[in-house]
Write a protein that holds these residues in place. Structure first.
Motif, PDB file in Angstrom:
ATOM      1  N   VAL A 165       0.866  -1.179   0.000  1.00 49.83           N
ATOM      2  CA  VAL A 165       0.000   0.000   0.000  1.00 49.83           C
ATOM      3  C   VAL A 165       0.906   1.233   0.000  1.00 49.83           C
ATOM      4  O   VAL A 165       1.915   1.265   0.714  1.00 49.83           O
ATOM      5  CB  VAL A 165      -0.900   0.039   1.266  1.00 49.83           C
ATOM      6  CG1 VAL A 165      -1.817   1.256   1.232  1.00 49.83           C
ATOM      7  CG2 VAL A 165      -1.717  -1.239   1.399  1.00 49.83           C
ATOM      8  N   ILE A 166       0.538   2.231  -0.820  1.00 51.58           N
ATOM      9  CA  ILE A 166       1.369   3.440  -0.889  1.00 51.58           C
ATOM     10  C   ILE A 166       0.566   4.643  -0.376  1.00 51.58           C
ATOM     11  O   ILE A 166      -0.610   4.802  -0.722  1.00 51.58           O
ATOM     12  CB  ILE A 166       1.834   3.696  -2.342  1.00 51.58           C
ATOM     13  CG1 ILE A 166       2.617   2.471  -2.831  1.00 51.58           C
ATOM     14  CG2 ILE A 166       2.677   4.969  -2.442  1.00 51.58           C
ATOM     15  CD1 ILE A 166       3.125   2.573  -4.252  1.00 51.58           C
ATOM     16  N   SER A 167       1.188   5.445   0.487  1.00 51.22           N
ATOM     17  CA  SER A 167       0.500   6.646   1.005  1.00 51.22           C
ATOM     18  C   SER A 167       1.382   7.875   0.820  1.00 51.22           C
ATOM     19  O   SER A 167       2.612   7.783   0.919  1.00 51.22           O
ATOM     20  CB  SER A 167       0.217   6.512   2.505  1.00 51.22           C
ATOM     21  OG  SER A 167      -0.452   5.304   2.777  1.00 51.22           O
ATOM     22  N   GLY A 168       0.734   9.028   0.664  1.00 48.34           N
ATOM     23  CA  GLY A 168       1.481  10.280   0.457  1.00 48.34           C
ATOM     24  C   GLY A 168       1.815  10.967   1.772  1.00 48.34           C
ATOM     25  O   GLY A 168       1.446  12.112   2.006  1.00 48.34           O
ATOM     26  N   VAL A 169       2.542  10.282   2.644  1.00 50.69           N
ATOM     27  CA  VAL A 169       2.792  10.841   3.978  1.00 50.69           C
ATOM     28  C   VAL A 169       4.282  10.917   4.331  1.00 50.69           C
ATOM     29  O   VAL A 169       4.635  11.037   5.493  1.00 50.69           O
ATOM     30  CB  VAL A 169       2.041  10.022   5.068  1.00 50.69           C
ATOM     31  CG1 VAL A 169       0.545  10.197   4.931  1.00 50.69           C
ATOM     32  CG2 VAL A 169       2.430   8.555   5.026  1.00 50.69           C
ATOM     33  N   ALA A 170       5.141  10.879   3.299  1.00 49.91           N
ATOM     34  CA  ALA A 170       6.592  10.855   3.590  1.00 49.91           C
ATOM     35  C   ALA A 170       7.069  12.117   4.298  1.00 49.91           C
ATOM     36  O   ALA A 170       8.094  12.107   4.964  1.00 49.91           O
ATOM     37  CB  ALA A 170       7.373  10.643   2.296  1.00 49.91           C
ATOM     38  N   GLU A 171       6.294  13.210   4.177  1.00 46.75           N
ATOM     39  CA  GLU A 171       6.713  14.441   4.861  1.00 46.75           C
ATOM     40  C   GLU A 171       6.340  14.433   6.343  1.00 46.75           C
ATOM     41  O   GLU A 171       6.856  15.208   7.135  1.00 46.75           O
ATOM     42  CB  GLU A 171       6.081  15.653   4.173  1.00 46.75           C
ATOM     43  CG  GLU A 171       6.781  15.944   2.860  1.00 46.75           C
ATOM     44  CD  GLU A 171       6.080  17.024   2.050  1.00 46.75           C
ATOM     45  OE1 GLU A 171       4.962  17.424   2.409  1.00 46.75           O
ATOM     46  OE2 GLU A 171       6.669  17.450   1.047  1.00 46.75           O
ATOM     47  N   ASP A 172       5.405  13.573   6.696  1.00 52.38           N
ATOM     48  CA  ASP A 172       4.951  13.534   8.092  1.00 52.38           C
ATOM     49  C   ASP A 172       5.593  12.422   8.912  1.00 52.38           C
ATOM     50  O   ASP A 172       5.648  12.505  10.134  1.00 52.38           O
ATOM     51  CB  ASP A 172       3.431  13.337   8.134  1.00 52.38           C
ATOM     52  CG  ASP A 172       2.705  14.490   7.486  1.00 52.38           C
ATOM     53  OD1 ASP A 172       2.681  15.563   8.094  1.00 52.38           O
ATOM     54  OD2 ASP A 172       2.199  14.328   6.355  1.00 52.38           O
ATOM     55  N   PHE A 173       5.998  11.349   8.245  1.00 50.47           N
ATOM     56  CA  PHE A 173       6.519  10.197   8.984  1.00 50.47           C
ATOM     57  C   PHE A 173       7.804   9.687   8.348  1.00 50.47           C
ATOM     58  O   PHE A 173       7.958   9.713   7.128  1.00 50.47           O
ATOM     59  CB  PHE A 173       5.511   9.033   8.972  1.00 50.47           C
ATOM     60  CG  PHE A 173       4.161   9.399   9.520  1.00 50.47           C
ATOM     61  CD1 PHE A 173       3.930   9.394  10.885  1.00 50.47           C
ATOM     62  CD2 PHE A 173       3.127   9.758   8.666  1.00 50.47           C
ATOM     63  CE1 PHE A 173       2.690   9.739  11.390  1.00 50.47           C
ATOM     64  CE2 PHE A 173       1.882  10.104   9.165  1.00 50.47           C
ATOM     65  CZ  PHE A 173       1.662  10.100  10.532  1.00 50.47           C
ATOM     66  N   SER A 174       8.674   9.164   9.228  1.00 46.45           N
ATOM     67  CA  SER A 174       9.825   8.448   8.684  1.00 46.45           C
ATOM     68  C   SER A 174       9.390   6.995   8.492  1.00 46.45           C
ATOM     69  O   SER A 174       8.494   6.523   9.210  1.00 46.45           O
ATOM     70  CB  SER A 174      10.987   8.514   9.670  1.00 46.45           C
ATOM     71  OG  SER A 174      10.641   7.811  10.839  1.00 46.45           O
ATOM     72  N   PRO A 175       9.989   6.250   7.542  1.00 46.47           N
ATOM     73  CA  PRO A 175       9.580   4.850   7.342  1.00 46.47           C
ATOM     74  C   PRO A 175       9.711   4.053   8.645  1.00 46.47           C
ATOM     75  O   PRO A 175       8.818   3.285   8.993  1.00 46.47           O
ATOM     76  CB  PRO A 175      10.553   4.339   6.280  1.00 46.47           C
ATOM     77  CG  PRO A 175      11.074   5.553   5.578  1.00 46.47           C
ATOM     78  CD  PRO A 175      11.011   6.664   6.570  1.00 46.47           C
TER      79      PRO A 175
END
Ligand code: MSP
Length: 649
Positions: free
Chosen positions: A588-598
């Motif tokens: 699943v891919i989400s557009g949240v890379a600016e809010d969370f680190s992997p």
């Protein structure tokens, strides 16, 4: 110069999580009255208050506000100091646990306890109440919730340093046994004794899950857990251990004044810590009751809901510092809970202050002006009624002392009001306006005026510890502005002659209770941002068009666990998750890379829209969507504790 020795009194150091309310004010006002009373009766007093600024809660609040914890507490502490300045709280020192003087000394005290073999590293497992920052055992919970605040607790486990509290159980029992007055009220004492007898667990004194605290001197990964940090304020503020001058003069404390919910920390944990550090114990811990609002403890969250105004700043603006202080000290019985309402408060202010005291002063000053040119005359006659008034007036100070020894502020004030009421009755009995009509009765009239003046002088001394501004105003009106308030003078009757009185503004104007209540309800409503009934207001949200249940039912929500997370190789804003839902694993891919680190996403149990049509995102397939709460600025992942694969409905 003091002749009676030293007297060291403390309040709890308050959490600067938000502005203080009437409950904190209550405790500080009591401590201030006692400090002033002791000073006036000849003690060398040290009065300490302050703020308890570390811990997870403050860190979380600061994060939510987007400021550093230090900036967060600085602002709140500023407000607290302003409040105490407005109230003329006569503290000698205000300690902040973030001050270097405290930080360094706490670390030294930690080392002392460590070197004595009382601190060790272990693993803590327990039920944790975040707002109270307390771990509890199953048996301590009330209805499964925190016994102090009633909120839910969560299981927690972490590596931590422990203090060997268990080692001190016998010594603590001995302390209670040998010093029946150490903890009051009596009911709390019995509670503590049975708590110790149930067996004491060692106490967790460090945390590694947050960093807003004083570093453990032997292990940088840990910060000192809030109670060791907080309780030691009572001696770090006196300079212990490196600048011990004040410590040697004032320690042990005469009284730690605290709310009943922290009696356990002060009468068990604090003495044990002091025993471990080889230091003398405080002489007394006094637990006071709570102010209740609608049956519950007035608290920061509760304060924001009701129509009753509990913000001391607002109440002081409307009614003045002394009226508020008088109400708090007169209305409640020390050690017991008491109900707070604006109506109870206003009635006290009106009946006791405006009617009884205010009238006595204004009537007397007016009569001296009218019948003797504003000058206090000599007494020329004497009868039984005069003797009765005098005896009651000069006898009050000893009774006040007796009540203050028991911290019975309400009874001390009642003793003073016996004098106030007697003096008002004396006016009615003597009817000076009748005496004034007959020139032959002038000697008798003079006696009445003089006796009233002396009685008011005595009252001005007696009320000084509780309402020093009013005391001074009364003395000004009575022509006593030139003399200091001396406690011993309250035992003497013949001290005035020839003073020039001068009418001033009413010391306590009469309040229109109905009108005040309406206005306060309005203020309470605004502060709460809701209806005066206490019901929160509801403004409909702007939503997408309504859908049918059948539309909703088409969505299959499932619990998933994120097993792997990485950045999308071709898109900065996307994170690629490998999610397990029961038997199935998918991407699943989400557009949240600016809010969370992997890394922080791995292991989270999330909610997946599992039957969403797959789509390609920058060359990679995404099968489903995860739920996030998003306010446009900040994004939070919606998590659950349910097993993965389970249907969410
Ligand atoms: N920081 C700790 C105390 C550490 S002392 C070494 C703490 N702070 S607090 O901000 O929660 O303040 C607690 C104190 O405020 C209580 O013990 C009590 O004195 C006072 N009160 C807070 N709410 C109160 C009422 N509703 N009623 C009466 N007093 C109340 O605990």
């Amino acid at each position: 110069m003091s002749t009676k020795g030293t007297y060291y009194i403390t309040t709890p150091i308050y959490y600067p999580s938000s502005n203080l309310h009437i409950g904190h004010t209550y405790c500080t006002v009591m401590a201030d009255a006692m400090a002033r009373f002791k000073r006036l009766s000849g003690y060398d007093v040290r009065f300490l208050t302050g703020t308890d600024e570390h811990g997870q809660k403050i860190q979380t609040l600061a994060e939510a506000k987007g400021v550093s914890p230090q900036a967060y507490v600085d602002e709140v502490v500023d407000g607290i100091k302003k409040l105490w300045a407005t109230m003329e709280i006569s503290y000698d020192d205000f300690i902040r646990t973030t001050e270097p003087r405290h930080v360094e000394r706490v670390q030294k005290i930690f080392m002392k306890m460590y070197e004595n073999g009382d601190i060790y590293k272990g693993e803590y497992e327990g039920l944790y109440c975040t707002p109270c920052e307390s771990f509890w055992t199953e048996s301590q919970l009330v209805n499964g919730c925190c016994p102090d605040c009633g909120r839910p607790v969560t299981p927690a486990k972490e590596e931590a340093y422990f203090f060997r509290l268990s080692k001190y159980a016998d010594k603590l029992l001995e302390l209670f046994d040998k010093n029946p007055d150490f903890l009051q009220p009596e009911s709390r004492r019995n509670e503590m004794i049975s708590f110790i007898k149930q067996g004491l667990d060692d106490l967790c004194i460090s945390r590694s899950t947050f960093d807003w605290g004083i570093p453990v001197p032997i292990d940088e990964k840990h910060v000192i857990y809030v109670w060791l940090d907080a309780l030691t304020n009572y001696i770090t503020a006196l300079g212990y251990p490196d600048e011990p001058e004040l410590y040697e003069k004032y320690w042990p404390a005469d009284v730690h004044l605290v709310g009943k919910e922290i009696v356990r920390f002060h009468s068990i944990i604090w003495p044990a810590m002091l025993m471990s550090a080889g230091l003398p114990l405080p002489k007394k811990v006094l637990g006071h009751g709570w102010l209740l609002l609608g049956g519950e403890k007035v608290s920061k969250s509760k304060a924001a809901k009701g129509a009753d105004v509990v913000d001391p700043v607002v109440l002081i603006e409307r009614y003045g510092v002394d009226a508020l202080k008088y109400f708090l000290l007169r209305e409640y019985t020390f050690g017991q809970d008491g109900v707070f309402t604006n109506e109870v408060m206003l009635k006290r202010m009106n009946y006791d202050l405006a009617n009884d005291l205010g009238n006595l002063v204004s009537r007397t000053v007016s009569m001296i002006e009218k019948y003797n040119g504003g000058v206090v005359p000599e007494a020329k006659t004497n009868d039984e009624i005069d003797d009765d008034l005098k005896a009651i007036a000069v006898g009050a100070a000893a009774k006040v002392e007796e009540q203050m020894d028991k911290f019975a502020f309400n009874m001390a004030l009642e003793e003073i009001w016996i004098v106030v009421r007697r003096a008002n009755k004396y006016i009615d009995e003597k009817a000076p306006w009748v005496l004034a009509k007959d020139p032959e009765k002038k000697p008798e009239l003079d006696t009445v005026l003089k006796n009233l003046a002396e009685t008011i002088r005595i009252i001005s001394i007696l009320i000084y510890p509780f309402m020093h501004t009013t005391s001074k105003e009364i003395r000004k009106q009575m022509g006593l502005w030139y003399s200091d308030v001396v406690w011993e003078d309250a035992f003497e009757f013949e001290m005035m002659y020839g003073e020039q009185v001068k009418k001033g503004p009413a010391i306590f104007p009469r309040l229109d209770i109905e009108k005040e209540l309406e206005e306060l309800a309005e203020i309470g409503k605004k502060a709460a941002g809701g209806a005066a009934s206490g019901e929160p207001e509801s403004i409909p949200l702007e939503l997408k068009p309504e859908i049918e249940y059948d539309d909703f039912d088409k969505i299959d929500f499932r619990v998933g666990i994120i097993e792997k997370a990485e950045k999308h190789p071709k898109a900065d804003k996307l994170l690629v998750f490998q999610v397990k839902m029961g038997t199935e694993r998918r991407q699943v891919i989400s557009g949240v890379a600016e809010d969370f680190s992997p890394e922080e996403m791995v292991g989270k149990k999330v909610i997946v829209v599992a039957n969403l049509k797959p789509r390609q995102l920058r060359g990679m397939e995404s099968k489903g969507m995860l739920l996030f709460a998003d306010n446009g600025k900040r994004c939070e992942i919606v998590t659950t504790t349910a097993p993965d694969g389970e249907v969410v409905s």
